[in-house]
Structures are given as C-alpha cells and as structure tokens.
Design an enzyme around this catalytic site. Structure first.
Site: not given
Ligand code: PAP
Length: 338
Positions: A147, A310
C-alpha cells in the site's frame, strides 16, 4: 510451486537483512519517528505518524523505512500497489490466476491456493511479510503487493525498472469501505468508538489522515508515474469501476502487461472468462475459506470474510449525507483537476 516455474537467482533480501539488524534499526527509526507529527487520537496499537506527507501506523512505517535499505527487487517482479480498500483483494486474485494459470487448475481444489486461501495470503504483502515472513517475500512468485505511496517505494523497485499495477477507486466508495472495514477490525474496542463514527472518518479522510493518506496524493503519485515518459510503460493504472464494468477487456490488458498474454487457443477455450468467474465477488466470497477462515492465523487472526462486503459501485449513497459527499467531491475536483 517448483522453482522451474519462475526461475530466479537473486535474493530480495539484502546481505545486511536480519531480525537483529531490524531491531537495531528500529531504535534509530524510533528517534526519527519521535520527531514526526502524531495523529491524536489514534487506534490503540496503530498509532499513526505523518512521514514525508503520508500517514502511517507506526509498525508499518518502521518496516517501510527498513525496506528502503534492505529490499532488493528482481527486475522481473511485478508490484501490485494500491491505497486501502480500492480493490486489492480482487486484483490479487486476478493477477495470481493469470500468473499461475499453467500451474494450478480450477478443478484441483486441493492444489490451487486461491481456492484454499484468501487472495491476500497467496502473495506477499511487503509491509507485514518483509519482517514476519521473509521466506514468503523471497519466494519465486514474481508478484508482490504494497500500500506504500509511489514516493516511498523501496528505491530498488524503480532502479530495477520493475512493472507496477496500481488500482484506485472513487474516493467516496473508498471511504465508506474503509469505515466499514475499520468498524469490523476495531469493533471490540470501546475506547475507539468516537473515532469510528462516520463523521470522524469523513473528517480524517478529508484531512488526509486515514492510513496511507492523503488518499488523493496516493492516487496522484501513481497517476503521474503512469504518465512519466520514462516510466509510463512500466505502470498500469487501473480504476476499480472500469474493472467492474469491462472485466474481460482489463483482464486481457493485465495479462499483456504482465507479459503473460492469453494465446488464441486459450481465448478459444475461454480461459480469461474462467479466471474472471473464479475471481468475481460472488465466487470468492462464497468459498468456504473466505466465509469462515482466518487471514494470517498465526498472528493477526483477521476473519477472511472482512475483505468481502458488497463489491459495488456507489454504495456511498447509502451512508454519506449530501454535505459529506460535497466535501469529498470538492477535494477530488481540486486535487484531480489541476
Ligand atoms: P484491502 O485494502 O483490505 O486489501 P481491498 O480489497 O482493496 O481491501 O478493498 C475491499 C473492497 O473490495 C470491498 O469493497 P466494499 O467494502 O465496497 O464492498 C470489497 O467488498 C471489494 N471486493 C473484494 N473482493 C472483490 C471482488 N472479487 N470483486 C469486486 N470487489 C471486491
């Protein structure tokens, strides 16, 4: 994975790398950190300091400073870079699948790491693994994640002319995702209840005080690198929203950028579509390991399910007031239009 899959001969750890050296250096870093602006209040155990314009929890900052001197990128390495909550989990799943498609197959659920681990545990995250799991960092897979903002990447990444894939996301959705994530991580701790309110999170985000913030400066650093005449072909700049709207186009683009383009035969067999189906939100979040498993079970014990909420565009509308949205939009206009 056998070493013939991704031949490599150089270590990513400098000759002076070692736990004793890290401990000694931390003493030096403590002196530096004690002079930096500190965020008050901070999450207990994640006290934040502002270092050269960006806010970091102290334990990551120490590792980042250590990496500046002791991380050695291999020229073939590809770095997945992002601010928090902008699509990292998904990007990791897609790139890991593209990179390892000749080794792991969907129907082999005992063997394919993506079916047995959260994507975060399939490849190293530098700020944590550089100290806690150096063997993982030094393994053969040429995919690593961080990050860290562009200006604080370990110099050897740029000196080795490594490729970088950056993903960003609409700021209001990023903020809401970060807020929901923080609530889950810190929900046991009543002492942080006042920091976890939406009002406080918006304030921090707008003041640039969220982890790795200011968010806009994080995005701009990589955006500028992707337009730099010397580096533009080494930095692929992606938006979460684009990836969601035209996943097939961007998965092919990712594969080309990673120098693992899909062959005609693979396209005919529908390999890109298979990868997309395996990595989409529904498939990943429905895997048993992502419903009930733990991320870094030995140390952090974070639930894997926390990374899947989501996965939609525009969820901010369900939480932010008009004034909050305007405040964020105004900063976005000001920062991105200049
Ligand atoms: P991190 O910084 O903890 O790694 P990161 O994966 O960058 O988090 O972002 C999480 C977001 O990606 C979440 O969004 P939301 O809170 O708005 O729902 C998560 O739901 C979303 N996310 C995780 N996996 C996927 C996927 N396979 N496709 C699309 N969005 C996803």
């Amino acid at each position: 994975m056998s070493s013939s899959n991704f031949p490599c001969n150089a270590s990513r750890l400098s000759a002076s790398y070692g736990s004793e050296n890290f401990k000694n250096m931390c003493e030096k870093y403590k002196d530096i950190i004690s002079t930096l602006p500190k965020l008050e209040p901070s999450y207990p155990g994640y006290e934040s300091y502002q270092y050269q314009g960006f806010w970091y929890p102290i334990q990551f900052l120490q590792v980042i400073l250590y990496m500046q001197e002791n991380f050695r990128a291999r020229p073939s390495d590809i770095f997945l870079c992002s601010a928090m909550k902008t699509g990292t989990t998904w990007l990791k799943a897609l790139t890991f699948s593209i990179m390892t498609r000749h080794i792991f197959h969907d129907d082999d659920s005992t063997n394919n790491p993506l079916l047995n681990k959260v994507p975060h545990d399939c490849l190293p995250f530098l700020e944590v693994d550089f100290i806690s799991n150096p063997k993982f960092v030094d393994a053969e897979l040429p995919l690593l994640s961080t990050h860290v903002p562009y200006s604080h990447l370990p110099p050897s990444i740029l000196e080795s002319n490594c490729k970088i894939i950056y993903i960003c996301r609409e700021p209001k959705d990023t903020l809401v995702s970060l807020w929901k994530f923080s609530q889950k991580v810190f929900d046991q701790d009543v002492s942080v209840a006042n920091i976890l309110t939406l009002e406080h999170q918006v304030k921090w985000f707008c003041e640039g005080k969220s982890f790795y913030g200011p968010y806009w400066n994080h995005v701009l650093g990589y955006w500028e690198a992707s337009h730099d005449v010397e580096r533009h072909d080494k930095v692929l700049f992606l938006k979460y929203e684009d990836l969601l709207k035209d996943t097939l186009y961007y998965v092919k683009k990712l594969a080309e950028f990673m120098e693992r383009p899909f062959s005609m035969e693979e396209e005919t067999r529908g390999v890109p579509e298979e990868i997309i189906a395996r990595c989409n939100f529904k498939s990943l979040s429905n895997l048993e390991v992502n419903k009930t498993g733990l991320h870094r079970p030995e140390t952090q014990r974070v639930q894997n399910s926390i990374f899947f909420r989501k996965g939609e565009i525009g969820d901010w509308k369900n939480y932010l007031t008009k004034d909050m949205a305007k405040e964020i939009d105004d900063i976005t206009m000001e920062k991105f239009q200049s």
